[in-house]
Design an enzyme around this catalytic site. Structure first.
Site, mmCIF file in Angstrom:
data_model
loop_
_atom_site.group_PDB
_atom_site.id
_atom_site.type_symbol
_atom_site.label_atom_id
_atom_site.label_comp_id
_atom_site.label_asym_id
_atom_site.label_seq_id
_atom_site.Cartn_x
_atom_site.Cartn_y
_atom_site.Cartn_z
ATOM 1 N N ASN A 89 -5.426 5.814 0.658
ATOM 2 C CA ASN A 89 -6.093 6.855 -0.119
ATOM 3 C C ASN A 89 -5.936 8.171 0.617
ATOM 4 O O ASN A 89 -6.087 8.221 1.839
ATOM 5 C CB ASN A 89 -7.583 6.531 -0.277
ATOM 6 N N GLY A 95 -10.414 9.252 -3.035
ATOM 7 C CA GLY A 95 -11.617 8.688 -2.412
ATOM 8 C C GLY A 95 -11.494 8.418 -0.936
ATOM 9 O O GLY A 95 -12.222 7.576 -0.400
ATOM 10 N N GLN A 96 -10.602 9.144 -0.244
ATOM 11 C CA GLN A 96 -10.499 8.927 1.204
ATOM 12 C C GLN A 96 -11.811 9.328 1.874
ATOM 13 O O GLN A 96 -12.323 10.430 1.651
ATOM 14 C CB GLN A 96 -9.349 9.755 1.797
ATOM 15 N N SER A 97 -12.359 8.410 2.670
ATOM 16 C CA SER A 97 -13.644 8.690 3.319
ATOM 17 C C SER A 97 -13.519 8.799 4.832
ATOM 18 O O SER A 97 -14.360 9.421 5.479
ATOM 19 C CB SER A 97 -14.675 7.615 2.950
ATOM 20 N N HIS A 102 -4.964 5.225 7.249
ATOM 21 C CA HIS A 102 -5.118 3.767 7.299
ATOM 22 C C HIS A 102 -4.527 3.155 6.046
ATOM 23 O O HIS A 102 -4.669 3.696 4.957
ATOM 24 C CB HIS A 102 -6.587 3.355 7.465
ATOM 25 N N LEU A 103 -3.874 2.030 6.217
ATOM 26 C CA LEU A 103 -3.402 1.226 5.098
ATOM 27 C C LEU A 103 -4.416 0.114 4.893
ATOM 28 O O LEU A 103 -4.772 -0.593 5.845
ATOM 29 C CB LEU A 103 -2.020 0.626 5.393
ATOM 30 N N HIS A 104 -4.880 -0.041 3.652
ATOM 31 C CA HIS A 104 -5.739 -1.169 3.304
ATOM 32 C C HIS A 104 -4.814 -2.336 2.936
ATOM 33 O O HIS A 104 -3.942 -2.184 2.073
ATOM 34 C CB HIS A 104 -6.587 -0.864 2.066
HETATM 35 P P1 DGP Z 1 -11.023 5.078 2.627
HETATM 36 O O1 DGP Z 1 -12.076 5.203 1.583
HETATM 37 O O2 DGP Z 1 -9.645 4.807 2.026
HETATM 38 O O3 DGP Z 1 -11.018 6.275 3.557
HETATM 39 O O4 DGP Z 1 -11.385 3.789 3.474
HETATM 40 C C1 DGP Z 1 -12.206 3.795 4.592
HETATM 41 C C2 DGP Z 1 -12.617 2.383 4.840
HETATM 42 O O5 DGP Z 1 -13.167 2.322 6.152
HETATM 43 C C3 DGP Z 1 -13.684 1.844 3.898
HETATM 44 O O6 DGP Z 1 -13.125 0.769 3.133
HETATM 45 C C4 DGP Z 1 -14.805 1.346 4.792
HETATM 46 C C5 DGP Z 1 -14.157 1.311 6.154
HETATM 47 N N1 DGP Z 1 -15.045 1.624 7.259
HETATM 48 C C6 DGP Z 1 -15.856 2.710 7.353
HETATM 49 N N2 DGP Z 1 -16.483 2.700 8.542
HETATM 50 C C7 DGP Z 1 -16.050 1.594 9.211
HETATM 51 C C8 DGP Z 1 -16.332 1.050 10.500
HETATM 52 O O7 DGP Z 1 -17.104 1.580 11.309
HETATM 53 N N3 DGP Z 1 -15.703 -0.113 10.832
HETATM 54 C C9 DGP Z 1 -14.826 -0.723 9.970
HETATM 55 N N4 DGP Z 1 -14.254 -1.864 10.395
HETATM 56 N N5 DGP Z 1 -14.526 -0.225 8.758
HETATM 57 C C10 DGP Z 1 -15.133 0.912 8.391
#
Ligand code: DGP
Length: 116
Positions: A89, A95-97, A102-104
């Site tokens: 994202n 919706g990048q948070s 990162h690749l999901h």
């Molecule tokens: P995105 O929305 O594409 O930016 O995905 C960010 C992802 O990161 C979301 O699916 C939840 C994950 N995430 C957020 N904080 C943490 C964390 O502290 N540890 C892990 N393992 N994942 C996290």
């Protein structure tokens, strides 16, 4: 290797924050998503701080790019017996948070298309 001390995923790469890690080498770290949306939900991140995929446009380190994609493929093959999806994202519309590339890697259930 560049790192942003305020970045959540840089802290995970550095081992300052814990994670459920499944793969690590010089270029990438992969760990389970804290809020999984599939039975297997793994995030693959470059060890160097890159905020967005578009930073790779035109000036990417080919070895780092190739390793990121290859790691996603390795994990998809390992965990996705019936297939898998790789998603990234970028920006508010997607919706990048977390602003560390990162690749999901999603697997373990049928997935619909198009994504929401
Ligand atoms: P995105 O929305 O594409 O930016 O995905 C960010 C992802 O990161 C979301 O699916 C939840 C994950 N995430 C957020 N904080 C943490 C964390 O502290 N540890 C892990 N393992 N994942 C996290």
């Amino acid at each position: 290797m560049t790192s942003d001390p305020s970045c959540l995923f840089c802290k995970i790469v550095a081992g300052v924050l814990p994670s459920d890690e499944v793969l690590r080498d010089d270029h990438v770290v992969a760990f389970r998503d804290l809020h999984p949306v599939a039975p297997t939900h793994i995030l693959v991140v470059p060890t160097t701080h890159v905020a967005h995929l578009s930073e790779f446009a035109g000036s990417a380190d080919p070895e780092a790019c190739a390793r990121l994609l290859a790691a996603a493929a390795e994990l998809g093959t390992r965990f996705g017996a019936h297939g898998y999806r790789v998603v990234t994202n970028e920006g508010p519309d997607a919706g990048q948070s977390v602003h560390h590339l990162h690749l999901h890697v999603l697997a373990g259930r049928p997935m619909s298309w198009p994504p929401g």
